[in-house]
Structures are given as structure tokens and as C-alpha cells.
Design a protein around this motif. Sequence first.
Motif, PDB file in Angstrom:
ATOM      1  N   ASN A  64       0.956  -1.374   0.038  1.00  0.00           N
ATOM      2  CA  ASN A  64      -0.082  -0.122   0.003  1.00  0.00           C
ATOM      3  C   ASN A  64       0.957   1.214  -0.100  1.00  0.00           C
ATOM      4  O   ASN A  64       0.856   2.094   0.830  1.00  0.00           O
ATOM      5  CB  ASN A  64      -0.912  -0.027   1.272  1.00  0.00           C
ATOM      6  CG  ASN A  64      -2.054  -1.300   1.076  1.00  0.00           C
ATOM      7  OD1 ASN A  64      -2.869  -1.025   0.634  1.00  0.00           O
ATOM      8  ND2 ASN A  64      -1.488  -2.157   2.201  1.00  0.00           N
ATOM      9  N   GLY A  65       1.680   1.383  -1.076  1.00  0.00           N
ATOM     10  CA  GLY A  65       2.622   2.386  -1.081  1.00  0.00           C
ATOM     11  C   GLY A  65       1.843   3.713  -1.715  1.00  0.00           C
ATOM     12  O   GLY A  65       0.842   3.552  -2.030  1.00  0.00           O
ATOM     13  N   TYR A  94       1.338   3.951  -9.767  1.00  0.00           N
ATOM     14  CA  TYR A  94       0.597   5.290  -9.826  1.00  0.00           C
ATOM     15  C   TYR A  94       0.271   5.880 -11.169  1.00  0.00           C
ATOM     16  O   TYR A  94      -0.687   5.971 -11.739  1.00  0.00           O
ATOM     17  CB  TYR A  94       1.179   6.439  -8.975  1.00  0.00           C
ATOM     18  CG  TYR A  94       0.165   7.458  -8.848  1.00  0.00           C
ATOM     19  CD1 TYR A  94      -0.875   7.551  -8.038  1.00  0.00           C
ATOM     20  CD2 TYR A  94       0.321   8.600  -9.684  1.00  0.00           C
ATOM     21  CE1 TYR A  94      -1.847   8.736  -7.888  1.00  0.00           C
ATOM     22  CE2 TYR A  94      -0.327   9.739  -9.581  1.00  0.00           C
ATOM     23  CZ  TYR A  94      -1.662   9.810  -8.954  1.00  0.00           C
ATOM     24  OH  TYR A  94      -2.440  10.904  -9.018  1.00  0.00           O
ATOM     25  N   LEU A 153      -6.395   1.941  -6.422  1.00  0.00           N
ATOM     26  CA  LEU A 153      -5.565   2.257  -5.378  1.00  0.00           C
ATOM     27  C   LEU A 153      -5.976   2.544  -4.171  1.00  0.00           C
ATOM     28  O   LEU A 153      -5.249   2.775  -3.029  1.00  0.00           O
ATOM     29  CB  LEU A 153      -4.415   3.405  -5.794  1.00  0.00           C
ATOM     30  CG  LEU A 153      -3.009   2.833  -6.869  1.00  0.00           C
ATOM     31  CD1 LEU A 153      -2.289   4.068  -7.052  1.00  0.00           C
ATOM     32  CD2 LEU A 153      -2.313   1.817  -6.306  1.00  0.00           C
ATOM     33  N   THR A 154      -7.293   2.987  -4.151  1.00  0.00           N
ATOM     34  CA  THR A 154      -8.119   3.331  -2.861  1.00  0.00           C
ATOM     35  C   THR A 154      -8.122   1.956  -2.039  1.00  0.00           C
ATOM     36  O   THR A 154      -8.569   2.048  -0.850  1.00  0.00           O
ATOM     37  CB  THR A 154      -9.165   3.975  -3.053  1.00  0.00           C
ATOM     38  OG1 THR A 154     -10.094   3.265  -3.805  1.00  0.00           O
ATOM     39  CG2 THR A 154      -8.901   5.392  -3.668  1.00  0.00           C
ATOM     40  N   GLU A 155      -8.184   0.867  -2.586  1.00  0.00           N
ATOM     41  CA  GLU A 155      -8.590  -0.499  -1.778  1.00  0.00           C
ATOM     42  C   GLU A 155      -7.331  -0.801  -1.057  1.00  0.00           C
ATOM     43  O   GLU A 155      -6.306  -0.775  -1.654  1.00  0.00           O
ATOM     44  CB  GLU A 155      -8.717  -1.409  -2.927  1.00  0.00           C
ATOM     45  CG  GLU A 155      -9.526  -2.611  -2.671  1.00  0.00           C
ATOM     46  CD  GLU A 155      -9.806  -3.586  -3.572  1.00  0.00           C
ATOM     47  OE1 GLU A 155      -9.136  -4.635  -3.212  1.00  0.00           O
ATOM     48  OE2 GLU A 155     -10.147  -3.315  -4.550  1.00  0.00           O
ATOM     49  N   ILE A 156      -7.497  -1.109   0.127  1.00  0.00           N
ATOM     50  CA  ILE A 156      -6.400  -1.611   0.989  1.00  0.00           C
ATOM     51  C   ILE A 156      -5.983  -2.819   0.882  1.00  0.00           C
ATOM     52  O   ILE A 156      -6.737  -3.937   0.535  1.00  0.00           O
ATOM     53  CB  ILE A 156      -6.634  -1.413   2.350  1.00  0.00           C
ATOM     54  CG1 ILE A 156      -6.944   0.085   2.937  1.00  0.00           C
ATOM     55  CG2 ILE A 156      -5.658  -2.026   3.501  1.00  0.00           C
ATOM     56  CD1 ILE A 156      -7.499   0.063   4.351  1.00  0.00           C
ATOM     57  N   LEU A 157      -4.617  -3.201   0.263  1.00  0.00           N
ATOM     58  CA  LEU A 157      -4.134  -4.726  -0.101  1.00  0.00           C
ATOM     59  C   LEU A 157      -3.857  -5.407   1.413  1.00  0.00           C
ATOM     60  O   LEU A 157      -3.299  -4.801   2.187  1.00  0.00           O
ATOM     61  CB  LEU A 157      -3.135  -4.805  -0.808  1.00  0.00           C
ATOM     62  CG  LEU A 157      -3.376  -4.322  -2.400  1.00  0.00           C
ATOM     63  CD1 LEU A 157      -2.041  -4.497  -3.095  1.00  0.00           C
ATOM     64  CD2 LEU A 157      -4.666  -5.241  -2.983  1.00  0.00           C
TER      65      LEU A 157
END
Lengths: 305, 222
Positions: B158-159, B183, B195-199
Motif C-alpha cells: 500500500n505504497g 501510480y 489504489l484506494t483499496e487496501i491490500l
Amino acid sequence: MKSGSNLEKILCAGHFAVTAELGPPKSVSAEVVYKKAETLKGYADAVNITDCQTAIVRMSSIAAGSMLASRGIEPIIQMTCRDRNRIAIQSDLLGASALGVKNLLCLTGDHQKFGNHPQSKNVFDLDSIQLIKMVKDMRDEKKFQCGEEIKVEPHFFIGAAENPFSEPFEFRVLRLAKKVKAGIDFVQTQVVYNVEKFSKWMEMVRELGLHEKVFILAGVAPLKSAGMAKYMKNNVPGMDVPDKIVERMTVAGKEKAKEEGVNICIDIIDQVKEIKGVAGVHIMAIEWEEIVPEIVEKAGLLPRP
Amino acid sequence: MIVGERKPMQEILDMIADHKKIFIAGCGTCVAVCMAGGDKEVSILSSAIKMARNKENKPIEILEQTPLRQCEWEFVDELKDKIEACEAVLSMACGIGVQTLVERFPKVIVYPAVNTTFLGLPEEQGVWSERCGACGNCVLDKTGGICPIVRCSKSLLNGPCGGSQDGKCEVDPEVDCAWQLIYDRLKTLGKLDDLTEILPPKDWSTGRDGGPRKIVREDMKL
């Protein structure tokens, strides 16, 4: 109350919070910890204890934090993902909670390349966002990361760091939103020298309503010299020091550099205080902890609640 | 491919100091492509060792051969006569090649002449860089086809971290920030929402952390 910590009470009551930072010694010297802590007593609502910052071996954050707590000074333990896997982190957090620690700052951690053991192995089993979620689940779901139940769970006031100045700029606030979603209660930002850029970031924070979900503490740090300002500007990735700040330090000259550094710090506190959504300041004066009382006093932040 | 780099000359000379007759075995696949241990590098190393040893008045006899691959039984079997005629083998293959020889010829001493460095590609002539960490649990579908496990210094899922500046990694200004690449790529694809989803925490048990790995395919067994 999620943790019942002093910091949580102050923030929830709507007071402008002040936190400071204490770097534990590279030795077993308890005296150093107590001396630095006593300096901050009455001037900071809670004190961050760094976790081997810049990957240099120092006294453990939890141990030093527990020493602070015993003297009535509230610690904010810092926990990084660099040196511990999820087993070690959860174990240390159970211990920290049992020792009375109530505030926790979740960090990914500086890479060991910058430290004094660059040949060591790193862990990074989790990243900071996964760490936040794990701690929140330990507290609110009474569950370990694996899903097993915790009989007596830890109650931390959960914090994170965020850097409004690194890139990609337009993603930074979305990343903060991820940390909010993961479960943080407060944020301490990277040191603010560029207030204009910070204001822009705060505007984006407000657009997403994040300032209503978490408490945002703006990071500040007094400069000691023009050289330090230039070094930070040119050599520290993710640090934004505008030319006018470097110039103020240069003009002040060697003799008055520290004084000007404090003045700049107070000016920045005055400015960020006025920004909607800023709930406090986090003063990072590592190895210059004794200056914190002067800054807090001159910034008109006394008496502490 | 597997990318390797020849060890420093002195380290190699120290390893074989007590031997008078050795066999240098190259490999014609990955390390040949990355110019660390192919046919050409075998003959260069052989000449360099002979020169160094002659200078010390301790001449050495060297046999050379480069099979197509040093990691398969059928190719290393071709080396049997030369291996048995020498006191030791200096392998210029990756670590897999060295161990293939050790397993096939249990009584022979095998030294590595190459450091196996990473799984990667030649970016341009003379430049190789890492692309895969063989974690056994590929996440490229979630990260725009760019691997954060080996291309982010902290393997962030989650960078990016706070050290990303000018598209570079804080650990090394020569290294691209993997999360800036991710990105940019997702932006190009119009998939920034991903990218808003938390892995979630990764299951590392499919990687080295789970112990030595093995694949057994019953359908392929004879």
C-alpha cells in the motif's frame, strides 16, 4: 473513549494538542530518558518515543515509554514494520498495553540502509496500513491478525504519520484516506516548513472530510543552523524546505541561528493553528528536547489542559 | 531470466588456491545472456586464472566447457569425463547450476565463480535490473503489472511511502520508486480507483518464508 489516553481526552475535548518527540539513547542509560522526559513534562500532552529511528539501534520504544509512564508522562509508542513480523509486533503490543501504554504510532519504518547496520535483513512483513488495520482489529474485534480471539485486548489510540510533501502529491491525501479507512484515530505529519503546500494538502483533506474523522497534528521542527536547513532541503527525500526559510536562517548568521530556528518554528505553529482541521502540533526536536518548553511557551500553548 | 555477476578475481583465486587441475563449467542460458558465465566468460576467466597462477609460479591446468544449461541432468551428464579428470569444478552458472553439479557428481568439489543476483531483464545493453521476487503468489494484477515486492525497497503493498521524490526511491536515487510507476500506470489505464483499496497482509508462505519449495505435478510424472 477508545484508549482513555490523555492525548485522546485532550483531542476529543477540542483542545489544541501538543505532542513532542523523544529519541531514546544508544545505551542503557535510564538517566538520559528520564532527563529528557522531565524536560517535556507539563509542556507536551504526550511524547512520541521513536523506534530505532533512521534504523540506528537505540533503547526500545516500549521500554523507554514504560519508563516515561512510570513518571506520569504519557508516551506514544512508535512501532515500525522494519524489524518485526506480525508475530513479534502483536506480541510487543500485548506487552506494551500490559505496561500501560495507550498511544501507538504505526509506521512502515526507515530502510536499514540509512542506519548503523546496513547489512542487516529487513522484515516488512506488513506495511503501515496493514499494521493499522491489525491493531484496530486487535482493539475493536478482539482478534489477532490470524483471526484468533484475544481474551483481554489492547486499547490503543492509533496514530499514523503522513507526508504531505512527498510524491505523487495528488495521491498523498488518498493514501491518508486509506489510513483512515484502515482505522487510525490521529495523524502526525512530516515536518512542515512549506506552509503553503501544507495548506493545499489540508484543503484536499477537508474536501474528503478526513479532518472530521481523525485528528491531524502538524509536524514542526526547530532548525539549528542554515546548514541544517540546506541539508534538509537538498538531501532528505520527502522534505520540503522553501528558499525563504533557508534565507532567514542564513541571514540570522551563526550566532543567532538557533534563535531564528525557534522563531521560524513558532511562526509556523501560529500559521498552521489557523488552518481549519489542524487539531494540534507535533514538535520534533530530536537531540534538542530541552528547547520544547520555550517553543510551547512562546507559541502561547500554555498552560496545557 | 536469472541474472548473475562474476565474483571478484581474488575471491575465485583464493577458492582454487590448492588445486593444480580444474574444470571451468559455463552455462549457455541465462548467465550467458547476462554475460557473466557463458562460453566467452569461461575462456576469459580461464586465461586470467592461468596468468595469475603463472605469475605466482604455481601453474594450473584448466579444462573448459559450456553446456546449453547447467541446471538439467541431461546437459550436465555431458560434462562427466572432464569433471572426473579434474580435482575441482569452478562453475560459472547460477547457484542452481552449481547445485545440479553437486547432486549429479557427489564426490566432486564444486566452487561458485558467479554471484546469482536476481530475476530480471536487460533494460539496455550492459544494464540489468530486477523484476521478480519469485514470491509464489503473484500480485501483478493488482499493481498495474509492476511488482512492489522486489521493486519497492520496503515491499509495500500500500505504497508509496513518504520517501518517494522526483519519481525516485529514497534508498537509492538511481532506483525508480515502484509506487510512482504503479501510480502513473494506473492513471494511464484510468484505474486509479484501484489504489484506494487496501491490500491485506500478504501470505508469504508461498515464498521462501514457507520453507524450501517444490512443485510436484502428478499429471506430468512418468
